[in-house]
Scaffold this active site. Structure first.
Site, PDB file in Angstrom:
ATOM      1  N   TYR A   1       0.846  -1.185   0.000  1.00 48.43           N
ATOM      2  CA  TYR A   1       0.000   0.000   0.000  1.00 48.43           C
ATOM      3  C   TYR A   1       0.888   1.244   0.000  1.00 48.43           C
ATOM      4  O   TYR A   1       1.533   1.571   0.980  1.00 48.43           O
ATOM      5  CB  TYR A   1      -0.926   0.029   1.212  1.00 48.43           C
ATOM      6  CG  TYR A   1      -1.888  -1.133   1.307  1.00 48.43           C
ATOM      7  CD1 TYR A   1      -2.202  -1.909   0.194  1.00 48.43           C
ATOM      8  CD2 TYR A   1      -2.486  -1.464   2.517  1.00 48.43           C
ATOM      9  CE1 TYR A   1      -3.084  -2.974   0.289  1.00 48.43           C
ATOM     10  CE2 TYR A   1      -3.373  -2.523   2.617  1.00 48.43           C
ATOM     11  CZ  TYR A   1      -3.663  -3.283   1.514  1.00 48.43           C
ATOM     12  OH  TYR A   1      -4.530  -4.347   1.610  1.00 48.43           O
TER      13      TYR A   1
ATOM     14  N   PRO B   1     -16.106  -4.745   3.804  1.00 47.58           N
ATOM     15  CA  PRO B   1     -17.459  -5.019   4.298  1.00 47.58           C
ATOM     16  C   PRO B   1     -18.472  -3.954   3.915  1.00 47.58           C
ATOM     17  O   PRO B   1     -19.675  -4.181   4.038  1.00 47.58           O
ATOM     18  CB  PRO B   1     -17.260  -5.058   5.820  1.00 47.58           C
ATOM     19  CG  PRO B   1     -16.113  -4.140   6.061  1.00 47.58           C
ATOM     20  CD  PRO B   1     -15.186  -4.381   4.897  1.00 47.58           C
ATOM     21  N   LEU B   2     -17.990  -2.811   3.431  1.00 54.18           N
ATOM     22  CA  LEU B   2     -18.888  -1.748   2.976  1.00 54.18           C
ATOM     23  C   LEU B   2     -18.914  -1.643   1.454  1.00 54.18           C
ATOM     24  O   LEU B   2     -19.353  -0.634   0.899  1.00 54.18           O
ATOM     25  CB  LEU B   2     -18.472  -0.407   3.587  1.00 54.18           C
ATOM     26  CG  LEU B   2     -18.624  -0.329   5.112  1.00 54.18           C
ATOM     27  CD1 LEU B   2     -18.091   0.999   5.637  1.00 54.18           C
ATOM     28  CD2 LEU B   2     -20.075  -0.521   5.522  1.00 54.18           C
TER      29      LEU B   2
ATOM     30  N   PHE C   1     -19.828   1.615  -1.399  1.00 54.26           N
ATOM     31  CA  PHE C   1     -21.168   1.663  -1.988  1.00 54.26           C
ATOM     32  C   PHE C   1     -22.259   1.483  -0.947  1.00 54.26           C
ATOM     33  O   PHE C   1     -23.298   2.155  -0.983  1.00 54.26           O
ATOM     34  CB  PHE C   1     -21.310   0.595  -3.076  1.00 54.26           C
ATOM     35  CG  PHE C   1     -22.662   0.606  -3.739  1.00 54.26           C
ATOM     36  CD1 PHE C   1     -22.938   1.496  -4.760  1.00 54.26           C
ATOM     37  CD2 PHE C   1     -23.669  -0.257  -3.322  1.00 54.26           C
ATOM     38  CE1 PHE C   1     -24.194   1.534  -5.361  1.00 54.26           C
ATOM     39  CE2 PHE C   1     -24.920  -0.231  -3.908  1.00 54.26           C
ATOM     40  CZ  PHE C   1     -25.188   0.668  -4.929  1.00 54.26           C
TER      41      PHE C   1
END
Length: 332
Positions: free
Chosen positions: A58, A219-220, A224
């Protein structure tokens, strides 16, 4: 909330952790602020989430450097997970699972994170040119050397190119069976959300049957399911969603009924409960060993996400969410 000892570290199961990737990689660059991200990490540790999930790729490297600025002051407050196995080039990402590289990469991550031990060291992707047992063996040596407390595996995640009739995570389960013969797997990280529930079919049951922790990535639904994204608004060119089939204006509009359903459930729990919290609570309801790891880079979102751990969905809520339409659009 259950705390499971992983190596010498305690990971709060059934909790909401913090995925640190969006702070300076993969999402809109113009909205990334180092100071704001630092405040977000501190806010997470203040409110209870102890899991900080990052990776050397990252940035590359800048995400670990950012977390290191927090960990040098608050190492005892955090459960640190980072990953190895992927290298970022100019226009591509390649796997590297050679044992020598794994050892060097771990030492580099320790320096950037400003710590002497990593709580959970995860294999980001297996190298097709190196037997996964060799890579895992090198990672196990790091545990024996005291540089790492426990090992985890990230799901393969390939939705295309699977064998006919194969389930999404069959490849990951085959890898898990192989590496378990070398050294125990303490956690598996894979995507799990209301609009991407495939891990429920086989991967999560595999973990539950063996007492392995499950870190629910995305998880989201890449934002969205928060209901804060407007169809057609578009994304900056460096944002991964700009090239994602489910984030075209057409598909975002078509999948709005999912967000509407989450909002409807949220309203029953009070005016301050959000669709995002319902989406996270649904993930946590899938098993005691599940930790939701939403990405966030602002204090506001960190605080909202942390609040989801206290939200208890009723059987009626869960039944209503189960009846929501399946997400439209390819995820490849």
């Amino acid at each position: 909330m259950e705390c499971r000892t992983i190596g010498a570290g305690a990971l709060a199961m059934g909790a909401v952790g913090l995925g640190c990737m969006p702070m300076n990689w993969a999402y809109s660059g113009s909205r990334q602020r180092g100071d704001e991200s630092l405040r977000a990490v501190h806010r997470a540790l203040d409110q209870g989430p102890t899991l900080l999930d990052t990776a050397d790729m990252y940035g590359p490297f800048t995400n670990e450097l950012l977390l290191g600025r927090v960990l040098r002051e608050r190492r005892r407050d955090a459960f640190v997970s980072t990953k190895v196995g992927l290298l970022v080039g100019e226009q591509h990402i390649v796997a590297n699972g050679r044992p020598g590289y794994v050892r060097r990469a771990c030492d580099a991550s320790l320096r950037r994170l400003q710590t002497d031990v990593i709580d959970l060291y995860q294999l980001h992707r297996a190298d097709p040119e190196v037997p996964v047992e060799e890579t895992w063996g090198a990672m196990a040596d790091l545990v024996r050397a005291g540089k790492v407390r426990a090992l985890g595996l990230c799901a393969v995640g390939a939705r295309s190119g699977r064998r006919p009739g194969a389930r999404l995570h069959d490849g990951t389960i085959r890898q898990l069976a192989r590496v378990q013969q070398v050294f125990p797997v303490s956690a598996v990280e894979a995507e799990l959300s209301v609009w991407s529930p495939e891990a429920l079919e086989a991967l999560l049951p595999w973990c539950a049957a063996r007492g392995v922790g499950f870190l629910a990535a995305m998880p989201l639904g890449n934002g969205f399911l928060t209901g804060t994204l407007t169809p057609g608004e578009g994304f900056e060119p460096d944002d991964v969603r700009a090239r994602h089939p489910r984030f075209t204006a057409e598909m975002m509009a078509a999948n709005q009924p999912i967000v509407v359903g989450l909002r409807r459930v949220a309203e029953r729990h009070g005016e301050r409960v959000t669709a995002a919290q319902v989406a996270l609570a649904w993930v946590l309801a899938q098993g005691r060993q599940v930790v939701a790891v939403p990405g966030a880079k602002h204090e506001r979102w960190v605080a909202e996400n942390a609040g989801a751990a206290a939200l208890r969905l009723t059987p009626e809520d869960l039944a209503e969410i189960a009846e929501l339409p399946a997400a439209l659009g390819s995820w490849d």
